[in-house]
Enzyme design. Structure first.
Site, PDB file in Angstrom:
ATOM      1  N   LYS A  56       8.262  22.567 -14.228  1.00  0.00           N
ATOM      2  CA  LYS A  56       7.396  21.440 -13.939  1.00  0.00           C
ATOM      3  C   LYS A  56       6.918  21.448 -12.466  1.00  0.00           C
ATOM      4  O   LYS A  56       5.783  21.495 -12.115  1.00  0.00           O
ATOM      5  CB  LYS A  56       7.908  20.145 -14.330  1.00  0.00           C
ATOM      6  CG  LYS A  56       7.079  18.968 -14.097  1.00  0.00           C
ATOM      7  CD  LYS A  56       7.199  17.907 -14.813  1.00  0.00           C
ATOM      8  CE  LYS A  56       5.919  16.861 -14.704  1.00  0.00           C
ATOM      9  NZ  LYS A  56       6.236  15.747 -15.469  1.00  0.00           N
ATOM     10  N   GLU A  91      -3.920  17.262 -11.280  1.00  0.00           N
ATOM     11  CA  GLU A  91      -4.599  17.551 -12.408  1.00  0.00           C
ATOM     12  C   GLU A  91      -5.865  17.818 -12.406  1.00  0.00           C
ATOM     13  O   GLU A  91      -6.652  17.234 -13.138  1.00  0.00           O
ATOM     14  CB  GLU A  91      -4.249  16.628 -13.410  1.00  0.00           C
ATOM     15  CG  GLU A  91      -4.181  17.233 -14.985  1.00  0.00           C
ATOM     16  CD  GLU A  91      -3.556  16.311 -16.159  1.00  0.00           C
ATOM     17  OE1 GLU A  91      -4.416  15.934 -16.988  1.00  0.00           O
ATOM     18  OE2 GLU A  91      -2.546  15.760 -15.821  1.00  0.00           O
ATOM     19  N   GLU A 144      10.418  17.575 -25.060  1.00  0.00           N
ATOM     20  CA  GLU A 144       9.810  17.721 -23.980  1.00  0.00           C
ATOM     21  C   GLU A 144      10.327  19.148 -23.409  1.00  0.00           C
ATOM     22  O   GLU A 144       9.627  19.756 -22.243  1.00  0.00           O
ATOM     23  CB  GLU A 144       9.941  16.881 -22.672  1.00  0.00           C
ATOM     24  CG  GLU A 144       9.118  15.412 -23.005  1.00  0.00           C
ATOM     25  CD  GLU A 144       7.591  15.444 -23.017  1.00  0.00           C
ATOM     26  OE1 GLU A 144       7.192  16.737 -22.497  1.00  0.00           O
ATOM     27  OE2 GLU A 144       6.909  14.491 -23.063  1.00  0.00           O
ATOM     28  N   ARG A 174       0.725  -1.190   0.083  1.00  0.00           N
ATOM     29  CA  ARG A 174      -0.192  -0.138  -0.068  1.00  0.00           C
ATOM     30  C   ARG A 174       0.779   1.260  -0.058  1.00  0.00           C
ATOM     31  O   ARG A 174       0.338   2.357   0.494  1.00  0.00           O
ATOM     32  CB  ARG A 174      -0.909   0.167   1.151  1.00  0.00           C
ATOM     33  CG  ARG A 174      -1.986  -1.100   1.010  1.00  0.00           C
ATOM     34  CD  ARG A 174      -3.203  -1.117   1.907  1.00  0.00           C
ATOM     35  NE  ARG A 174      -4.030  -2.024   1.841  1.00  0.00           N
ATOM     36  CZ  ARG A 174      -4.246  -3.136   2.765  1.00  0.00           C
ATOM     37  NH1 ARG A 174      -3.297  -3.101   3.711  1.00  0.00           N
ATOM     38  NH2 ARG A 174      -4.945  -3.933   2.434  1.00  0.00           N
ATOM     39  N   ASN A 192       0.416  18.380 -21.027  1.00  0.00           N
ATOM     40  CA  ASN A 192       0.009  17.684 -21.864  1.00  0.00           C
ATOM     41  C   ASN A 192       0.147  18.194 -23.438  1.00  0.00           C
ATOM     42  O   ASN A 192      -0.405  17.468 -24.331  1.00  0.00           O
ATOM     43  CB  ASN A 192      -1.166  16.887 -21.852  1.00  0.00           C
ATOM     44  CG  ASN A 192      -1.379  16.191 -20.373  1.00  0.00           C
ATOM     45  OD1 ASN A 192      -0.536  15.465 -19.982  1.00  0.00           O
ATOM     46  ND2 ASN A 192      -2.316  16.466 -19.635  1.00  0.00           N
ATOM     47  N   ARG A 199      -2.058  21.555 -14.401  1.00  0.00           N
ATOM     48  CA  ARG A 199      -0.996  20.687 -14.561  1.00  0.00           C
ATOM     49  C   ARG A 199      -1.463  19.939 -16.181  1.00  0.00           C
ATOM     50  O   ARG A 199      -0.480  19.439 -16.906  1.00  0.00           O
ATOM     51  CB  ARG A 199      -1.067  19.706 -13.840  1.00  0.00           C
ATOM     52  CG  ARG A 199      -0.270  18.347 -14.163  1.00  0.00           C
ATOM     53  CD  ARG A 199       0.286  17.504 -12.723  1.00  0.00           C
ATOM     54  NE  ARG A 199       1.344  16.576 -13.279  1.00  0.00           N
ATOM     55  CZ  ARG A 199       1.668  15.744 -12.209  1.00  0.00           C
ATOM     56  NH1 ARG A 199       1.337  15.724 -11.043  1.00  0.00           N
ATOM     57  NH2 ARG A 199       2.831  14.967 -12.501  1.00  0.00           N
ATOM     58  N   HIS A 249       0.625  15.886 -26.241  1.00  0.00           N
ATOM     59  CA  HIS A 249       0.499  14.448 -26.214  1.00  0.00           C
ATOM     60  C   HIS A 249      -0.848  13.696 -26.542  1.00  0.00           C
ATOM     61  O   HIS A 249      -0.923  12.724 -26.859  1.00  0.00           O
ATOM     62  CB  HIS A 249       0.436  14.181 -24.449  1.00  0.00           C
ATOM     63  CG  HIS A 249       1.756  14.688 -23.945  1.00  0.00           C
ATOM     64  ND1 HIS A 249       2.505  15.776 -24.186  1.00  0.00           N
ATOM     65  CD2 HIS A 249       2.590  13.694 -23.148  1.00  0.00           C
ATOM     66  CE1 HIS A 249       3.693  15.626 -23.542  1.00  0.00           C
ATOM     67  NE2 HIS A 249       3.651  14.484 -22.989  1.00  0.00           N
ATOM     68  N   HIS A 271       0.135  11.008 -28.448  1.00  0.00           N
ATOM     69  CA  HIS A 271      -0.040   9.413 -28.002  1.00  0.00           C
ATOM     70  C   HIS A 271      -0.845   8.650 -29.056  1.00  0.00           C
ATOM     71  O   HIS A 271      -0.627   7.403 -29.333  1.00  0.00           O
ATOM     72  CB  HIS A 271      -1.091   9.426 -26.728  1.00  0.00           C
ATOM     73  CG  HIS A 271      -0.138   9.762 -25.546  1.00  0.00           C
ATOM     74  ND1 HIS A 271      -0.868   9.961 -24.154  1.00  0.00           N
ATOM     75  CD2 HIS A 271       1.119   9.759 -25.342  1.00  0.00           C
ATOM     76  CE1 HIS A 271       0.108  10.225 -23.362  1.00  0.00           C
ATOM     77  NE2 HIS A 271       1.386  10.029 -23.897  1.00  0.00           N
ATOM     78  N   LYS A 279       3.592  11.123 -11.381  1.00  0.00           N
ATOM     79  CA  LYS A 279       2.753  10.361 -12.343  1.00  0.00           C
ATOM     80  C   LYS A 279       3.461   8.895 -12.439  1.00  0.00           C
ATOM     81  O   LYS A 279       4.574   9.103 -13.074  1.00  0.00           O
ATOM     82  CB  LYS A 279       2.483  11.051 -13.604  1.00  0.00           C
ATOM     83  CG  LYS A 279       1.483  12.094 -13.378  1.00  0.00           C
ATOM     84  CD  LYS A 279       0.805  12.746 -15.042  1.00  0.00           C
ATOM     85  CE  LYS A 279      -0.386  13.576 -14.955  1.00  0.00           C
ATOM     86  NZ  LYS A 279      -0.607  13.858 -16.109  1.00  0.00           N
ATOM     87  N   HIS A 304       8.433   8.223 -27.655  1.00  0.00           N
ATOM     88  CA  HIS A 304       7.559   9.292 -27.087  1.00  0.00           C
ATOM     89  C   HIS A 304       7.984  10.534 -27.442  1.00  0.00           C
ATOM     90  O   HIS A 304       6.841  11.448 -28.107  1.00  0.00           O
ATOM     91  CB  HIS A 304       7.513   9.079 -25.735  1.00  0.00           C
ATOM     92  CG  HIS A 304       6.641   9.889 -24.881  1.00  0.00           C
ATOM     93  ND1 HIS A 304       5.296   9.971 -24.683  1.00  0.00           N
ATOM     94  CD2 HIS A 304       7.122  10.914 -24.029  1.00  0.00           C
ATOM     95  CE1 HIS A 304       4.954  10.947 -24.129  1.00  0.00           C
ATOM     96  NE2 HIS A 304       5.697  11.569 -23.409  1.00  0.00           N
TER      97      HIS A 304
END
Length: 367
Positions: free
Chosen positions: A227, A237, A185, A121, A246, A242, A249, A253, A143, A267
């Site tokens: 960032k 987000e 990036e 956990r 993206n 935030r 992206h 993606h 993330k 990527h």
């Protein structure tokens, strides 16, 4: 000189340390986290030499370590590799108070972070990113995720590291293609809300990619600070801040999915093409000056990154690419928010884009 940037998240705040040669001195920062126990280092085959450096530094500081070496590549962000990694960490007796070291690029960081989020956990971890892309983006912000057949990063959790250690010198061993991909990036931060930084990229991007130490360190520190500010303002987000990260992206993606998340299109290349498409879509809808979109595309070409579908090697119809977008984790009530631009440094979130318009736009793009 070591630069330190703080990610301000209250009692979960953590430092990002940036310095040439930091990997060989990492034991100074990791030893207190080891608590006299064996420290697990998760890496991949491509990063073995850096892992040897780190383990030697830890041994000299009296810290025992165990390396877990994964296969390289995006395919490692999978259910099977997640299960195998969790089993291996449990075999090592990892406790909730332990810290696992993620030594590698974004794939290693994402997988290890997710494993640590769910193991018992939640246990601790440290990011030591070894690619430019991971140094300026994925290692910061918590993330973590794996990919599925339905799409990229659809299974994951927010789980912040205890610290991030960035050594720009490790980029010297990175293949040029990976450096270029990571650079996409870097540029993204200028396109979002910092036009002066985009101007800096236009002047210095080629030198950064070629290995100029000063350019690399400046870009990494600038991107990480940007960032960190955004993450501190919108960790999960939820308020839209935030989401600006993206940029490129959603389109990118979809291109990566069409390429099978393979070496056909990695990527950062997808992000570059995606940013170019986001600007071109903005121009097509009268939002952005064409000259700004032209500057973005020209810069990608200048540094050897794709500026659209043709350069990315994607020939799929618009309907196919939009179908990939429908699996995006940001879908809400059947709509998908898009990052569009009113100009360079003027990115905004648009929640009312019609996917039929996106399909028409994509069908009109050169292939």
């Amino acid at each position: 000189m070591t630069r330190q940037i703080e990610v301000a998240l209250g009692d979960r705040s953590y430092p990002i340390l940036i310095a040439a040669g930091l990997l060989a001195r990492a034991a100074d920062h990791l030893a207190p986290l080891a608590r006299g126990r064996t420290m697990a280092i998760v890496t991949d085959e491509n990063v073995r030499p850096h892992c040897a450096t780190l383990q030697a530094a830890l041994a000299e500081a009296g810290v025992r370590s165990e390396a877990i070496v994964l296969p390289p590549g995006e395919a490692t962000k999978s259910w099977s590799q997640l299960a195998a990694l969790c089993d291996r960490l449990l075999d090592l007796g990892i406790e909730r108070g332990d810290h696992v070291v993620a030594l590698g690029g974004g794939v290693v960081g994402d997988l290890v972070g997710f494993a640590c989020a769910i193991l018992k956990r939640g246990c601790g971890f440290v990011q030591i990113p070894t690619t430019l892309l991971a140094q300026v983006d994925s290692s910061v912000g918590g993330k973590t995720a794996i990919n599925t057949r339905a799409g990229k990063n659809l299974i994951g959790a927010f789980h912040q590291p205890a610290m991030v250690l960035i050594d720009p010198d490790v980029l010297d061993t990175l293949p040029p293609r990976e450096v270029r991909a990571g650079y996409a990036e870097v540029v993204k931060y200028g396109l979002i809300d910092d036009p002066a930084f985009f101007v800096w990229c236009e002047a210095n991007g080629a030198a950064l990619i070629a290995g100029d130490p000063a350019a690399r360190e400046h870009a990494i520190a600038h991107a990480v600070a940007a960032k960190a500010r955004i993450v501190a303002a919108d960790e999960h987000e939820t308020n839209g801040t935030r989401a600006l990260l993206n940029l490129g992206h959603t389109f990118g993606h979809a291109l990566e999915a069409e390429a099978g998340f393979s070496q056909r299109l990695i990527h950062g290349e997808g992000v570059a093409a995606g940013c170019a498409l986001a600007f071109a879509f903005s121009v097509a809808h009268g939002i952005c000056p064409a000259a700004d979109a032209d500057r973005v595309a020209a810069h990608w070409r200048h540094v050897g990154l794709p500026d659209g579908l043709a350069a990315a090697g994607i020939a799929a119809a618009g309907a196919t690419l939009v179908d990939h977008m429908r699996h995006d984790k940001k879908m809400a009530a059947g709509t998908l928010p898009f990052l569009l631009a009113r100009g360079i440094g003027q990115t905004y979130l648009d929640r009312h884009v019609d996917l039929a318009d996106v399909q028409t736009f994509l069908d009109a793009q050169p292939r």
